[in-house]
Design a protein around this motif. Sequence first.
Motif, PDB file in Angstrom:
ATOM      1  N   CYS A   5       0.862  -1.279  -0.093  1.00  0.00           N
ATOM      2  CA  CYS A   5      -0.261  -0.104   0.104  1.00  0.00           C
ATOM      3  C   CYS A   5       0.713   1.205  -0.047  1.00  0.00           C
ATOM      4  N   PHE A   6       2.081   1.279   0.782  1.00  0.00           N
ATOM      5  CA  PHE A   6       2.785   2.353   0.821  1.00  0.00           C
ATOM      6  C   PHE A   6       3.407   2.499  -0.449  1.00  0.00           C
ATOM      7  N   HIS A   7       4.031   1.559  -1.030  1.00  0.00           N
ATOM      8  CA  HIS A   7       5.048   1.739  -2.343  1.00  0.00           C
ATOM      9  C   HIS A   7       3.964   1.887  -3.480  1.00  0.00           C
ATOM     10  N   MET A   8       2.695   1.765  -3.370  1.00  0.00           N
ATOM     11  CA  MET A   8       1.659   2.216  -4.402  1.00  0.00           C
ATOM     12  C   MET A   8       1.215   3.503  -4.400  1.00  0.00           C
ATOM     13  N   THR A   9       1.241   4.020  -3.089  1.00  0.00           N
ATOM     14  CA  THR A   9       0.352   5.678  -3.102  1.00  0.00           C
ATOM     15  C   THR A   9       1.306   6.462  -2.509  1.00  0.00           C
ATOM     16  N   LYS A  11       1.821   7.680   0.546  1.00  0.00           N
ATOM     17  CA  LYS A  11       1.220   8.424   1.249  1.00  0.00           C
ATOM     18  C   LYS A  11       1.635   7.986   2.762  1.00  0.00           C
ATOM     19  N   GLU A  13      -0.134   7.865   5.590  1.00  0.00           N
ATOM     20  CA  GLU A  13      -0.832   7.052   6.182  1.00  0.00           C
ATOM     21  C   GLU A  13      -0.491   5.542   5.962  1.00  0.00           C
ATOM     22  N   MET A  14      -0.283   5.391   4.742  1.00  0.00           N
ATOM     23  CA  MET A  14       0.320   4.040   4.214  1.00  0.00           C
ATOM     24  C   MET A  14       1.676   3.714   4.504  1.00  0.00           C
ATOM     25  N   GLN A  15       2.582   4.659   4.772  1.00  0.00           N
ATOM     26  CA  GLN A  15       3.892   4.481   5.257  1.00  0.00           C
ATOM     27  C   GLN A  15       3.770   3.937   6.632  1.00  0.00           C
TER      28      GLN A  15
END
Length: 193
Positions: A5-9, A11, A13-15
């Motif tokens: 999720c983090f590497h896709m966005t 953001k 929050e995903m970090q």
Amino acid sequence: MGSWCFHMTLKYEMQLLDELPMIYSCCIFVYCMFECFKMKNSVNYHLLFILVLFSLIVTTVYLKVKEPIFHQVMYGMLVFTLVLRSIYIVTWVYPWLRGLGYTSLGIFLMGFLLWNIDNIFCDSLRNFRKKVPPIIGVATQFHAWWHILTGLGSYLHILFSLYTRTLYLRYRPKVKFLFGIWPVILFEPLRNH
């Protein structure tokens, strides 16, 4: 999932979904490595409390501070604790596990080194990749190597932990290689005579 999720966005929050589970899973590793020489049904509530409290404090501070260096230092403290415990085990308890213990550590640290090189020299590496053939550019994606090498190093450390624990519980663990390349642990109970 959090890392994806983090590497896709990219953001914040995903970090958090990427980085906080690193703290939590490392706390589980620390607990397992310090409890590997205990009886089957015992629970070390003091260590459990300390690790849960540590996780809660890191989470709370990281939510407020939003500084990746804080996360890296806290994660580094946990990894350092694991390294010291593993060195103790391969030095004083099961010296024949040095190969597996040091291999897992070496692969993990190589990933950590490449990740830091990527963080420090990100702009230079990007410019370098623009000038070289694509195959060289792919090979210099050190952040990707971080994921591959730390994943493999962590897996080997799990094998090391399992091997240590099963030896203590009087099983006969053996490292086997699936398809000739992927290490797994098989074990059988020792026979009492």
